[in-house]
Scaffold this motif. Structure first.
Motif, PDB file in Angstrom:
ATOM      1  N   PHE A   1      -5.289  -1.375   0.800  1.00  0.00           N
ATOM      2  CA  PHE A   1      -4.657  -1.607   2.102  1.00  0.00           C
ATOM      3  C   PHE A   1      -5.677  -1.998   3.172  1.00  0.00           C
ATOM      4  O   PHE A   1      -5.483  -1.726   4.346  1.00  0.00           O
ATOM      5  N   GLU A   2      -6.743  -2.654   2.732  1.00  0.00           N
ATOM      6  CA  GLU A   2      -7.756  -3.152   3.654  1.00  0.00           C
ATOM      7  C   GLU A   2      -7.105  -4.113   4.653  1.00  0.00           C
ATOM      8  O   GLU A   2      -6.458  -5.100   4.273  1.00  0.00           O
ATOM      9  N   ASP A   3      -7.239  -3.765   5.963  1.00  0.00           N
ATOM     10  CA  ASP A   3      -6.722  -4.584   7.072  1.00  0.00           C
ATOM     11  C   ASP A   3      -5.200  -4.652   7.145  1.00  0.00           C
ATOM     12  O   ASP A   3      -4.647  -5.484   7.864  1.00  0.00           O
ATOM     13  N   PHE A   4      -4.505  -3.791   6.411  1.00  0.00           N
ATOM     14  CA  PHE A   4      -3.054  -3.687   6.530  1.00  0.00           C
ATOM     15  C   PHE A   4      -2.700  -2.534   7.483  1.00  0.00           C
ATOM     16  O   PHE A   4      -3.552  -1.723   7.835  1.00  0.00           O
ATOM     17  N   GLU A   5      -1.443  -2.477   7.860  1.00  0.00           N
ATOM     18  CA  GLU A   5      -0.940  -1.296   8.560  1.00  0.00           C
ATOM     19  C   GLU A   5      -0.458  -0.295   7.522  1.00  0.00           C
ATOM     20  O   GLU A   5       0.145  -0.685   6.519  1.00  0.00           O
ATOM     21  N   VAL A   6      -0.731   0.979   7.768  1.00  0.00           N
ATOM     22  CA  VAL A   6      -0.234   2.023   6.878  1.00  0.00           C
ATOM     23  C   VAL A   6       0.379   3.145   7.698  1.00  0.00           C
ATOM     24  O   VAL A   6       0.054   3.341   8.872  1.00  0.00           O
ATOM     25  N   TYR A   7       1.260   3.887   7.049  1.00  0.00           N
ATOM     26  CA  TYR A   7       1.938   5.013   7.665  1.00  0.00           C
ATOM     27  C   TYR A   7       1.693   6.247   6.803  1.00  0.00           C
ATOM     28  O   TYR A   7       1.705   6.173   5.574  1.00  0.00           O
ATOM     29  N   VAL A   8       1.481   7.364   7.451  1.00  0.00           N
ATOM     30  CA  VAL A   8       1.198   8.625   6.770  1.00  0.00           C
ATOM     31  C   VAL A   8       2.256   9.640   7.177  1.00  0.00           C
ATOM     32  O   VAL A   8       2.485   9.863   8.371  1.00  0.00           O
ATOM     33  N   VAL A   9       2.919  10.239   6.189  1.00  0.00           N
ATOM     34  CA  VAL A   9       3.930  11.253   6.463  1.00  0.00           C
ATOM     35  C   VAL A   9       3.311  12.627   6.273  1.00  0.00           C
ATOM     36  O   VAL A   9       2.771  12.937   5.205  1.00  0.00           O
ATOM     37  N   GLY A  10       3.393  13.460   7.313  1.00  0.00           N
ATOM     38  CA  GLY A  10       2.843  14.808   7.249  1.00  0.00           C
ATOM     39  C   GLY A  10       2.123  15.157   8.529  1.00  0.00           C
ATOM     40  O   GLY A  10       1.824  14.279   9.352  1.00  0.00           O
ATOM     41  N   GLY A  11       1.811  16.448   8.681  1.00  0.00           N
ATOM     42  CA  GLY A  11       1.125  16.866   9.902  1.00  0.00           C
ATOM     43  C   GLY A  11       0.122  17.967   9.684  1.00  0.00           C
ATOM     44  O   GLY A  11      -0.456  18.484  10.645  1.00  0.00           O
ATOM     45  N   GLY A  12      -0.127  18.333   8.420  1.00  0.00           N
ATOM     46  CA  GLY A  12      -1.100  19.370   8.107  1.00  0.00           C
ATOM     47  C   GLY A  12      -2.501  18.822   7.949  1.00  0.00           C
ATOM     48  O   GLY A  12      -2.766  17.639   8.193  1.00  0.00           O
ATOM     49  N   ASP A  13      -3.409  19.685   7.513  1.00  0.00           N
ATOM     50  CA  ASP A  13      -4.807  19.288   7.352  1.00  0.00           C
ATOM     51  C   ASP A  13      -4.944  18.071   6.437  1.00  0.00           C
ATOM     52  O   ASP A  13      -5.644  17.107   6.771  1.00  0.00           O
ATOM     53  N   SER A  14      -4.292  18.113   5.279  1.00  0.00           N
ATOM     54  CA  SER A  14      -4.435  17.027   4.312  1.00  0.00           C
ATOM     55  C   SER A  14      -3.944  15.707   4.879  1.00  0.00           C
ATOM     56  O   SER A  14      -4.603  14.670   4.737  1.00  0.00           O
ATOM     57  N   ALA A  15      -2.788  15.725   5.522  1.00  0.00           N
ATOM     58  CA  ALA A  15      -2.215  14.492   6.060  1.00  0.00           C
ATOM     59  C   ALA A  15      -3.140  13.862   7.098  1.00  0.00           C
ATOM     60  O   ALA A  15      -3.390  12.648   7.070  1.00  0.00           O
ATOM     61  N   VAL A  16      -3.646  14.668   8.011  1.00  0.00           N
ATOM     62  CA  VAL A  16      -4.486  14.119   9.079  1.00  0.00           C
ATOM     63  C   VAL A  16      -5.845  13.685   8.536  1.00  0.00           C
ATOM     64  O   VAL A  16      -6.381  12.638   8.925  1.00  0.00           O
ATOM     65  N   GLU A  17      -6.408  14.466   7.637  1.00  0.00           N
ATOM     66  CA  GLU A  17      -7.684  14.080   7.031  1.00  0.00           C
ATOM     67  C   GLU A  17      -7.550  12.772   6.255  1.00  0.00           C
ATOM     68  O   GLU A  17      -8.422  11.897   6.325  1.00  0.00           O
ATOM     69  N   GLU A  18      -6.450  12.634   5.528  1.00  0.00           N
ATOM     70  CA  GLU A  18      -6.239  11.412   4.756  1.00  0.00           C
ATOM     71  C   GLU A  18      -5.966  10.226   5.685  1.00  0.00           C
ATOM     72  O   GLU A  18      -6.363   9.093   5.392  1.00  0.00           O
TER      73      GLU A  18
END
Length: 314
Positions: free
Chosen positions: A143-160
């Protein structure tokens, strides 16, 4: 009582197959029991880039697993395709009951893996490996230079999400609450990162696209408003990463071996559980990094430790 194996391996993912390879090469009588296809989660991964020594391009999870399977069988591992229904682990000879048969062994390696907790949106399964992922370390490069979305709000989600921001041009965290659950220090890094944005009080309801993920509907839980997110026309797609936890395949072993509160099995540096002759390897055990390379290493360690024990080196 039928044949008594030196080791029975439960699961044929990277951990189980690596254990089978090492056990077979050590001339241990070895049986691998797997109810589904070999490889576990990696079998549905379209491309693999981070397993040492593999081809840099054109390597799929399925092709990597096929070679692992061939290696294990080359060195004499027996195979059974069946579902394990019960395990008796307390005695010197362990009993593994399946839907068709009973098997006996001096040692057992639990390598049943874990699976990502699904995001829960409509059509999710159709886009796994085609825009939907549950592993930033595995798939960020795609996903180099793409937009991505992350679902979650815990440590793992934010770190990732922070990790993904090194590759994607923009990362949006979608969280069902109006504040993150991650540690404050991690939150501060996310809020300070100009490439990280947020969609609060929101959940992904549905995703779509002709061949790859290019559209999703996101619902605001407070207002009820549904926003349709469409991929940039030039990109043609975007990434959706779910980080709302993983679930270990360990129900069968509850009350049999020590686990943490989430069901991950406790193992020491040599993969020993708290039950003599029972070992754990791969994603089902407590560990800091769940990757193909660490799963394979776990399996190698467990099988080597068994060989040393049987040979009287310990």
């Amino acid at each position: 009582m039928g044949k008594i194996y030196d080791v029975i391996i439960l699961g044929a993912g990277p951990a189980g197959l690596a254990a089978g390879l090492y056990a077979g090469r050590s001339r241990l009588s070895t049986l691998i029991i797997e109810k589904g296809q070999d490889g576990g989660q990696i079998a549905i991964t379209d491309e693999i880039e981070n397993y040492p020594g593999q081809r840099v391009e054109g390597e799929s999870g399925a092709s990597l697993v096929a070679r692992m399977t061939e290696q294990a069988e080359k060195f004499g591992c027996e195979r059974v395709a069946d579902t394990v229904t019960e395990v008796l682990l307390d005695e010197e000879i362990k009993v593994i009951k399946t839907s068709k048969e009973e098997y006996y062994s001096k040692n057992v390696i639990i390598a049943t893996g874990a699976y990502a907790r699904p995001i829960g949106c409509k059509n999710e399964a159709n886009y796994i490996g085609r825009g939907v992922s549950y592993c930033a370390t595995c798939d960020a490069n795609f996903f180099e230079d793409f937009e991505v979305y992350v679902v979650g709000g815990g440590d793992s989600a934010v770190e990732e999400a922070l990790y993904l921001s090194k590759f994607a041009r923009k990362v949006t965290i979608i969280h069902r609450r109006d504040e993150l659950r991650a540690a404050k220090s991690i939150q501060e890094k996310a809020f300070a990162n100009p490439k990280v944005a947020f969609m609060w009080d929101s959940v992904v309801e549905e995703i779509g696209g002709e061949d790859i993920l290019s559209e999703m509907k996101v619902k605001n839980l407070k207002t009820g408003e549904v926003t349709t997110v469409v991929a940039d026309e030039e990109d043609g797609m975007f990434g959706l990463f779910g980080f709302i936890g993983t679930i270990p395949n360990s129900d069968l072993f509850k009350g049999k071996v020590a686990m943490d509160e989430r069901g991950y099995i406790v193992g020491d540096e040599n993969m020993n559980t708290d039950v003599e002759g029972v070992f754990v390897a791969g994603d089902v055990r407590i560990k800091s990094l769940r990757q193909v390379v660490t799963a394979a290493a776990d399996g190698a360690i467990a099988a080597t430790w068994i060989e040393r024990k049987i040979s009287g080196y310990l």
